[in-house]
Design a protein around this motif. Structure first.
Motif, short mmCIF file in Angstrom:
data_model
loop_
_atom_site.label_atom_id
_atom_site.label_comp_id
_atom_site.label_asym_id
_atom_site.label_seq_id
_atom_site.Cartn_x
_atom_site.Cartn_y
_atom_site.Cartn_z
N VAL A 105 0.79 -1.40 0.24
CA VAL A 105 0.02 0.30 -0.12
C VAL A 105 1.21 1.07 0.17
CG1 VAL A 105 -1.67 1.40 1.30
CG2 VAL A 105 -2.01 -1.21 1.27
N ALA A 106 2.00 0.94 0.85
CA ALA A 106 3.01 2.00 0.68
C ALA A 106 3.51 2.53 -0.67
CB ALA A 106 4.36 2.66 1.75
N ARG A 107 3.84 1.70 -1.66
CA ARG A 107 4.44 1.97 -2.51
C ARG A 107 3.17 2.62 -3.58
NH1 ARG A 107 8.76 -1.17 -5.93
NH2 ARG A 107 8.59 -0.67 -8.36
N PHE A 108 2.38 1.81 -3.58
CA PHE A 108 1.06 2.29 -4.65
C PHE A 108 0.11 3.01 -4.37
CE2 PHE A 108 2.59 -2.29 -6.63
CZ PHE A 108 3.08 -1.27 -7.19
N GLY A 109 -0.08 3.17 -3.09
CA GLY A 109 -1.06 4.24 -1.93
C GLY A 109 -2.50 3.26 -2.35
N ARG A 110 -2.79 2.33 -2.52
CA ARG A 110 -3.59 2.35 -2.26
C ARG A 110 -4.36 0.84 -2.26
NH1 ARG A 110 -7.57 4.90 -7.17
NH2 ARG A 110 -9.25 3.40 -6.68
N LEU A 111 -5.22 0.64 -2.45
CA LEU A 111 -5.58 -1.15 -2.21
C LEU A 111 -6.72 -0.95 -2.84
CD1 LEU A 111 -4.64 -4.50 -2.13
CD2 LEU A 111 -5.41 -4.32 -0.12
N ASP A 112 -7.32 -1.93 -4.37
CA ASP A 112 -8.62 -2.43 -4.95
C ASP A 112 -8.63 -3.97 -4.60
OD1 ASP A 112 -8.79 0.98 -5.57
OD2 ASP A 112 -6.79 -0.02 -6.23
N VAL A 113 -8.37 -4.80 -5.59
CA VAL A 113 -8.58 -5.78 -5.13
C VAL A 113 -7.53 -6.89 -4.50
CG1 VAL A 113 -9.40 -8.11 -6.00
CG2 VAL A 113 -9.97 -5.58 -7.11
N VAL A 114 -8.23 -8.32 -3.86
CA VAL A 114 -7.16 -8.80 -2.83
C VAL A 114 -7.46 -10.47 -3.58
CG1 VAL A 114 -6.35 -9.89 -1.15
CG2 VAL A 114 -6.61 -8.18 -0.84
N VAL A 115 -6.94 -11.51 -4.16
CA VAL A 115 -6.78 -12.70 -4.73
C VAL A 115 -6.07 -13.54 -3.73
CG1 VAL A 115 -6.22 -14.23 -6.89
CG2 VAL A 115 -6.92 -11.20 -6.92
N ASN A 116 -6.70 -14.14 -3.09
CA ASN A 116 -6.53 -15.32 -2.02
C ASN A 116 -6.06 -16.34 -3.19
OD1 ASN A 116 -6.59 -13.99 0.47
ND2 ASN A 116 -8.52 -13.14 -0.20
N ASN A 117 -4.44 -16.16 -3.36
CA ASN A 117 -4.70 -18.02 -4.42
C ASN A 117 -3.77 -18.89 -3.95
OD1 ASN A 117 -3.62 -18.95 -7.16
ND2 ASN A 117 -1.94 -18.54 -6.56
N ALA A 118 -3.03 -17.99 -3.09
CA ALA A 118 -1.64 -19.62 -2.80
C ALA A 118 -2.38 -20.27 -1.41
CB ALA A 118 -1.49 -18.46 -1.07
N GLY A 119 -2.12 -21.94 -1.92
CA GLY A 119 -2.65 -22.59 -1.10
C GLY A 119 -1.74 -24.00 -1.99
N TYR A 120 -2.05 -25.44 -1.09
CA TYR A 120 -1.69 -26.42 -1.36
C TYR A 120 -2.95 -27.61 -1.23
CZ TYR A 120 -0.40 -28.44 2.77
OH TYR A 120 -0.50 -28.92 4.12
N GLY A 121 -2.78 -28.58 -1.93
CA GLY A 121 -3.19 -29.39 -1.54
C GLY A 121 -3.40 -31.07 -0.52
#
Length: 276
Positions: free
Chosen positions: A67-83
């Motif tokens: 957020v400090a780098r780009f100044g905003r946050l609009d979408v979060v993609v929760n992709n991390a995972g394993y089976g």
């Protein structure tokens, strides 16, 4: 202003493909992974940083830095995972906890850390990457199924809570994509289980079933899944679920479009290992 997306699990597979896809379309991307690597580093609109969903301190730092780098946050993609695969009886309790810490509790912790940004702006969107295994169950992955079923229920319920604040929640459901490294950790984890010999015939038969599923579903790509993730993030709808690959559609259609008896017969006929 240019929108910003934070994506977890960007070292390979869906996460890496999604990070590149968003970046190519002009988004700022906070590309996070357990062990930051160089492939995405050459893009000015991509910030690569460490985030391990099992380490809350790393989540907090990655969100703040992004957020400090780009100044905003609009979408979060929760992709991390394993089976985690294997017979339940042979799976140590600590491995069960790992499965839920990555696929469920990690998602919750990322959402908990980013919600204050979304609440402040009364806008924002979560895209949670689930699986066909969050809709129907398969042999030998009872714990992965359990974690993805939990993620689906959590996401749907959360969508009702957050709608009142102008915040959206969506679920993307891919099937098997052979080109990803998703199976690497799954295979390594399977090697740490200790299956009682009574299951030997079942395990061999289940292996043959999964080989058939992999061959039939091998045409799907990470790029296709990335496109669906992007569409979910940008289509402006309140749709909850997006099926990302064609290979799982017959099973989803059976789950939702037939009686319980017909569905279970279909699944047992197609997925139960042939013994003897």
């Amino acid at each position: 202003m240019t929108k910003t997306v934070l994506i977890t699990g960007c070292s390979s597979g869906f996460g890496e493909a999604a990070a590149a896809y968003f970046a190519d379309r002009g988004w700022n991307v906070i590309a996070t992974m357990r062990n930051p690597s160089p492939p995405l580093n050459d893009r000015l609109n991509v910030f690569v940083t460490r985030l391990d969903v099992q380490d809350p301190a790393s989540i907090k730092a990655a969100v703040a830095e992004g957020v400090a780098r780009f100044g905003r946050l609009d979408v979060v993609v929760n992709n991390a995972g394993y089976g985690l695969s294997g017979i339940f009886e042979g799976t140590p309790r600590e491995k069960v906890r790992d499965q839920f810490e990555v696929n469920v509790f990690g998602v919750m912790d990322v959402i908990r850390e980013t919600l204050p940004y979304f609440r402040k702006n009364r806008s924002g969107l979560y895209v949670n990457v689930s699986s066909g295994a969050g809709i129907f169950a398969l042999p030998m992955i009872s714990l992965y199924n359990a974690s993805k079923f939990a993620l689906e229920g959590f996401s749907e319920s959360l969508s009702y809570e957050l709608a009142a604040l102008g915040i959206g929640v969506k679920i993307v459901e891919p099937g098997g994509v052979l080109e990803t490294k998703f199976g690497n950790r799954s295979g390594a984890e399977f090697a740490t289980t200790s299956t009682p010999s009574d299951y030997d015939g079942f395990v061999r038969g289940a292996g043959a079933v999964f080989d058939g599923l992999r061959r039939s579903g091998g045409k799907s790509t990470s790029q296709q899944v990335a496109e669906v993730i992007y569409r979910a993030a940008t289509d402006g709808s309140n749709r909850l679920r997006y099926v990302a690959t064609d290979d799982i559609k017959p099973y989803i259609d059976k789950r939702h479009g037939s009686s319980e008896e017909d569905y279970m017969k279909f699944m047992r006929d197609n997925l139960m290992p042939k013994l003897g």
